[in-house]
Write an enzyme that holds these catalytic residues in place. Sequence first.
Site: not given
Length: 610
Positions: A2, A27, A74, A100-101, A483, A487, A490, A506, A605
Amino acid sequence: MCGIVGYIGHRRALPLLLNGLKRLEYRGYDSAGIAIPHEGKLHIVKRAGTVAQLEALLSLTDFPATIGIGHTRWATHGEPIDRNAHPHVDSSGRIAIVHNGIIENYATLKAKLQQDGYTFHSDTDTEVLAVFIGALYEQYGNLELAVRTALSEVQGTFGLVVLSADHPDLLIAARRGSPIVIGIGENEYIVASDATAIVEYTRSVFYLTDDEMAILTRSGCRTKTIDDVPTSAQLLELEFDLERIEKGGFPHFMLKEIYEQPQTFRDAHRGRLLVQEGNVKLGGLRSVEKQLRQARRLILTGCGTSWHAALVGEYWIEELARIPVEVEYASELRYRNPVLYPDDIVIAISQSGETADTLAAVREAKLRGATVLGIVNVVGSSIARETHAGVYIHAGPEIGVASTKAFTSQLAVLMLLALYLGRMRHLSATQAQEIAAEMLRIPEKIRSILERSELIRDIACQYAHAQHFLYLGRGVNFPVALEGALKMKEISYIHAEGYPAAEMKHGPIALIDENMPVVVIVPRDELYEKVLSNVEEIRARRGKVIAIATEGDTEIEALANHVIPIPETLPLLTPILTVIPLQLLAYHAAVERGCNVDMPRNLAKSVTVE
Ligand code: F6R
């Protein structure tokens, strides 16, 4: 997570708020809104969708006010629809807040307020806080007291700004667990959840600390705790320029940041690598040098990409310094009742310095008596401030939601740390010199991989409609496989898994058929032959092999469907190079699929909630 912006000063607030929201949109981008006083009332304009859509809605409006607040969201509580967008107002519609929060006790507060006859129009915890503040304002007739009282009863986290139609010369900002930075101009203040919304107006800022609030008027600013104890703000100068937060001709922030890596990698080790002496200078760790010398164990922690960097760090530190290293997800460490000793060193790795789980792990480790260090990008962030000591990675603002340049800069600092710890122990100056000299050559090598972007784009386009990708790597390149897969999923929404190459047999091998692209990281190192055998196994099942291999490797060319060459380097340093093609592969696949690379769905983010 946010974006918050608030303004009080002499400029028209509306364009400044919209501009700030655009800067903060990385954000959170599921809905956006503003509140501005006009003709004695608060005007709230908000909607689901992007800031550009909000701007279109406001295009015929001209509020002259020089105070206002805005938010880009968000979603946590309540789906992203118009009525859940911020700002939220109290029952009179005269007090608005952006937040935010998470207000953890919102259900209890809401039930009490409902008993008292208050009604609610959204599904959010924030509206409960707005109505609560409004109810206390009715009682006390004093906005500051109402905000303080409400916040002292709230459980959970907040970064917030309050605006009231009754006080067109007052903004109140407060923080607990969610960052608030305040920019100071000439008779003006800009409040934001991060400095990107501020830097084009002023470089002089201060951050609120937990349970601190700022009372801002055009003529001055006071800070105090929410228990009413005056505090003094510590002024800082922002270190980055406006151009660092603009796309600079690139179609996406992510691509710009991928291309910045030769520079950002260099910035991370500039002035710290003493090549001639075969040593490293890390000023930020001077105060804990004794603890580092005596440390018997390191615990590296972080989330997502930063956790992957930690995994690479584990290989490097164990190899060069011969200290046992454990790597743990911060979200697990914080709740696991971990066994920590006073001579343990916990190192939190975080780009934003605000990730809630990592911050909680830092606090937990401190409580248990460990020395806690930070490897952080954002200067002045919570993790940077709460750790005992640390090293900034100096990557500059990372706006792309998918982390790229922060990863390679984290690696740069982790290698510095491995050399530093190694030289305190058994690592010879000659070995350290060899690695340090090669570190200096890495930026050119990254650049030469970036020049292969077209080749990588062609490969990405061929597989952009695959449903799954498998990524394999061994040793120090296993974390790079993780990684690369992260990428890909996402930003392109293709399901991808990373595995140590030898684990394939396996289980994951069952997935391989002619439709499965398998990215194999196979540089010429001591495990090369082993990974080559895995490539044979994939081919035998008609999987499509995309190999990330050392330049001039003809053996792999004969086996793989595609080869993306990387320049030769020391085996230990290969992760810094092998990750670059994987970033580009994900980027080009996402663009080919028409995905919004800089605003991938459901992500934002800086994850400041649990
Ligand atoms: C992935 C990504 C996330 C972050 C994670 C930790 O591209 O960006 O996985 O790495 O949320 O964030 P920081 O490093 O800010 O603590």
